[in-house]
Design a protein around this motif. Structure first.
Motif, PDB file in Angstrom:
ATOM      1  N   MET A  28       0.402  26.195 -36.354  1.00 35.67           N
ATOM      2  CA  MET A  28      -0.388  26.306 -37.583  1.00 35.67           C
ATOM      3  C   MET A  28      -1.212  25.040 -37.768  1.00 35.67           C
ATOM      4  N   PHE A  29      -2.499  25.212 -38.009  1.00 36.24           N
ATOM      5  CA  PHE A  29      -3.411  24.103 -38.240  1.00 36.24           C
ATOM      6  C   PHE A  29      -3.631  23.923 -39.733  1.00 36.24           C
ATOM      7  N   PHE A  30      -3.491  22.696 -40.213  1.00 32.93           N
ATOM      8  CA  PHE A  30      -3.766  22.382 -41.608  1.00 32.93           C
ATOM      9  C   PHE A  30      -4.909  21.359 -41.668  1.00 32.93           C
ATOM     10  N   ASP A  31      -5.993  21.726 -42.293  1.00 28.14           N
ATOM     11  CA  ASP A  31      -7.094  20.795 -42.526  1.00 28.14           C
ATOM     12  C   ASP A  31      -6.733  19.991 -43.776  1.00 28.14           C
ATOM     13  N   ILE A  32      -6.080  18.858 -43.559  1.00 23.48           N
ATOM     14  CA  ILE A  32      -5.532  18.076 -44.672  1.00 23.48           C
ATOM     15  C   ILE A  32      -6.599  17.722 -45.698  1.00 23.48           C
ATOM     16  N   GLY A  33      -7.776  17.346 -45.218  1.00 25.55           N
ATOM     17  CA  GLY A  33      -8.830  16.944 -46.139  1.00 25.55           C
ATOM     18  C   GLY A  33      -9.314  18.066 -47.031  1.00 25.55           C
ATOM     19  N   ALA A  34      -9.123  19.316 -46.606  1.00 22.74           N
ATOM     20  CA  ALA A  34      -9.596  20.454 -47.391  1.00 22.74           C
ATOM     21  C   ALA A  34      -8.551  20.975 -48.366  1.00 22.74           C
ATOM     22  N   LEU A  35      -7.339  20.460 -48.276  1.00 26.55           N
ATOM     23  CA  LEU A  35      -6.255  20.949 -49.129  1.00 26.55           C
ATOM     24  C   LEU A  35      -6.222  20.213 -50.470  1.00 26.55           C
ATOM     25  N   PRO A  36      -5.688  20.843 -51.504  1.00 24.22           N
ATOM     26  CA  PRO A  36      -5.460  20.132 -52.769  1.00 24.22           C
ATOM     27  C   PRO A  36      -4.448  19.009 -52.562  1.00 24.22           C
ATOM     28  N   PRO A  37      -4.518  17.945 -53.362  1.00 26.93           N
ATOM     29  CA  PRO A  37      -3.611  16.802 -53.178  1.00 26.93           C
ATOM     30  C   PRO A  37      -2.139  17.181 -53.136  1.00 26.93           C
ATOM     31  N   GLN A  38      -1.703  18.113 -53.973  1.00 23.40           N
ATOM     32  CA  GLN A  38      -0.292  18.457 -54.010  1.00 23.40           C
ATOM     33  C   GLN A  38       0.163  19.121 -52.713  1.00 23.40           C
ATOM     34  N   ASP A  39      -0.737  19.910 -52.090  1.00 29.41           N
ATOM     35  CA  ASP A  39      -0.387  20.529 -50.815  1.00 29.41           C
ATOM     36  C   ASP A  39      -0.341  19.494 -49.694  1.00 29.41           C
ATOM     37  N   ARG A  40      -1.241  18.520 -49.736  1.00 32.17           N
ATOM     38  CA  ARG A  40      -1.171  17.415 -48.768  1.00 32.17           C
ATOM     39  C   ARG A  40       0.171  16.700 -48.898  1.00 32.17           C
ATOM     40  N   TYR A  41       0.569  16.470 -50.138  1.00 30.19           N
ATOM     41  CA  TYR A  41       1.846  15.793 -50.404  1.00 30.19           C
ATOM     42  C   TYR A  41       3.002  16.577 -49.793  1.00 30.19           C
ATOM     43  N   LYS A  42       3.002  17.898 -49.985  1.00 32.42           N
ATOM     44  CA  LYS A  42       4.091  18.720 -49.473  1.00 32.42           C
ATOM     45  C   LYS A  42       4.210  18.614 -47.958  1.00 32.42           C
ATOM     46  N   ILE A  43       3.089  18.723 -47.264  1.00 32.13           N
ATOM     47  CA  ILE A  43       3.118  18.696 -45.801  1.00 32.13           C
ATOM     48  C   ILE A  43       3.542  17.325 -45.287  1.00 32.13           C
ATOM     49  N   MET A  44       2.971  16.271 -45.853  1.00 28.56           N
ATOM     50  CA  MET A  44       3.244  14.926 -45.340  1.00 28.56           C
ATOM     51  C   MET A  44       4.664  14.476 -45.645  1.00 28.56           C
ATOM     52  N   THR A  45       5.155  14.734 -46.863  1.00 27.32           N
ATOM     53  CA  THR A  45       6.508  14.285 -47.197  1.00 27.32           C
ATOM     54  C   THR A  45       7.581  15.156 -46.549  1.00 27.32           C
ATOM     55  N   ALA A  46       7.206  16.379 -46.138  1.00 24.39           N
ATOM     56  CA  ALA A  46       8.162  17.246 -45.459  1.00 24.39           C
ATOM     57  C   ALA A  46       8.292  16.918 -43.983  1.00 24.39           C
ATOM     58  N   THR A  47       7.335  16.163 -43.454  1.00 25.64           N
ATOM     59  CA  THR A  47       7.351  15.877 -42.017  1.00 25.64           C
ATOM     60  C   THR A  47       7.490  14.393 -41.691  1.00 25.64           C
ATOM     61  N   ILE A  48       7.038  13.517 -42.564  1.00 27.44           N
ATOM     62  CA  ILE A  48       7.171  12.078 -42.318  1.00 27.44           C
ATOM     63  C   ILE A  48       8.506  11.639 -42.907  1.00 27.44           C
ATOM     64  N   VAL A  49       9.554  11.857 -42.139  1.00 31.53           N
ATOM     65  CA  VAL A  49      10.923  11.593 -42.578  1.00 31.53           C
ATOM     66  C   VAL A  49      11.740  11.037 -41.415  1.00 31.53           C
ATOM     67  N   PRO A  50      12.837  10.347 -41.696  1.00 28.90           N
ATOM     68  CA  PRO A  50      13.249   9.866 -43.017  1.00 28.90           C
ATOM     69  C   PRO A  50      12.422   8.649 -43.424  1.00 28.90           C
ATOM     70  N   ARG A  51      12.371   8.385 -44.714  1.00 29.88           N
ATOM     71  CA  ARG A  51      11.614   7.255 -45.226  1.00 29.88           C
ATOM     72  C   ARG A  51      12.560   6.304 -45.958  1.00 29.88           C
TER      73      ARG A  51
END
Length: 218
Positions: free
Chosen positions: A1-24
């Motif tokens: 699945m391709f996600f164009d991060i720049g085209a997404l609303p901020p909250q959706d960017r947050y969901k994708i990035m915080t769900a994958t950039i782990v652990p923090r």
């Protein structure tokens, strides 16, 4: 699945990035306002950036369209303390996430005691097993009220029982029982499940390849 991060609303960017950039890792930051009001809050957009000079970076997002107290205090005073979070402090740390007004002392709400720092005005959290006193080197505004702070670590406080060898700076990391942030709003991770990988060395790697090639030719 391709996600164009720049085209997404901020909250959706947050969901994708915080769900994958782990652990923090979690920076449980204490600051003081110019008026001396103590603030404590955890941030998981945090990590070490280098050792010469010793630097850490913290990403601070806005809250309800306003600059967070932590960011405001650091920008005003240039000082902060990064306390690391052990599992025993998880509940108290979570209490300090509360959206209290600036005049409220989150440590008091969490029934925590402050301990004096050596080089900066903001205190440490007494129960924190590790704390770094920091001075802001620079800050970068990356969006509306979104700020990245780069801080120089002035000194480290490590509870004595976790120091294996002070002269060699050996710390009993597993026994610190630090926690990290995972995905979602309530997910955390224990740092007790470890595995080890030896870093490859080019000379050894090349020698093995040459040996294998020689064996194949014989």
């Amino acid at each position: 699945m391709f996600f164009d991060i720049g085209a997404l609303p901020p909250q959706d960017r947050y969901k994708i990035m915080t769900a994958t950039i782990v652990p923090r890792p979690i920076a449980w930051i204490t600051t003081l306002s110019r008026d001396g009001v103590l603030n404590a809050a955890p941030f998981s957009f945090f990590n070490m950036m280098g050792n010469d000079p010793p630097t850490v970076a913290i990403g601070i997002m806005p809250r309800a369209g306003l600059l967070k107290d932590t960011a405001a205090n650091i920008l005003e005073t240039g000082e902060f303390v990064v306390n690391l979070v052990a599992e025993t402090d998880a509940s108290a740390m979570n209490t300090t996430c509360i959206d209290a007004p600036p005049e409220v002392d989150e440590l008091a709400l969490a029934e925590l005691e402050a301990a004096p720092s050596r080089f900066v005005a903001p205190p440490r959290i007494e129960t924190a097993r590790v704390a770094f006193e920091c001075q802001a080197l620079t800050s970068l505004v990356t969006g509306p009220l979104q700020t990245i702070v780069i801080g120089r670590v002035l000194c480290a406080h490590v509870e004595d029982r976790f120091v294996l060898d002070a002269e060699r700076c050996h710390i009993d990391t597993p026994s610190l029982e630090l926690i990290a942030r995972m995905h979602g709003g309530e997910a955390y991770l224990r740092t007790s499940d470890l595995f080890h990988l030896k870093r490859p060395i080019w000379a050894e790697w090349r020698e093995r390849v040459l040996r294998d090639e020689a064996g194949a030719e014989s």
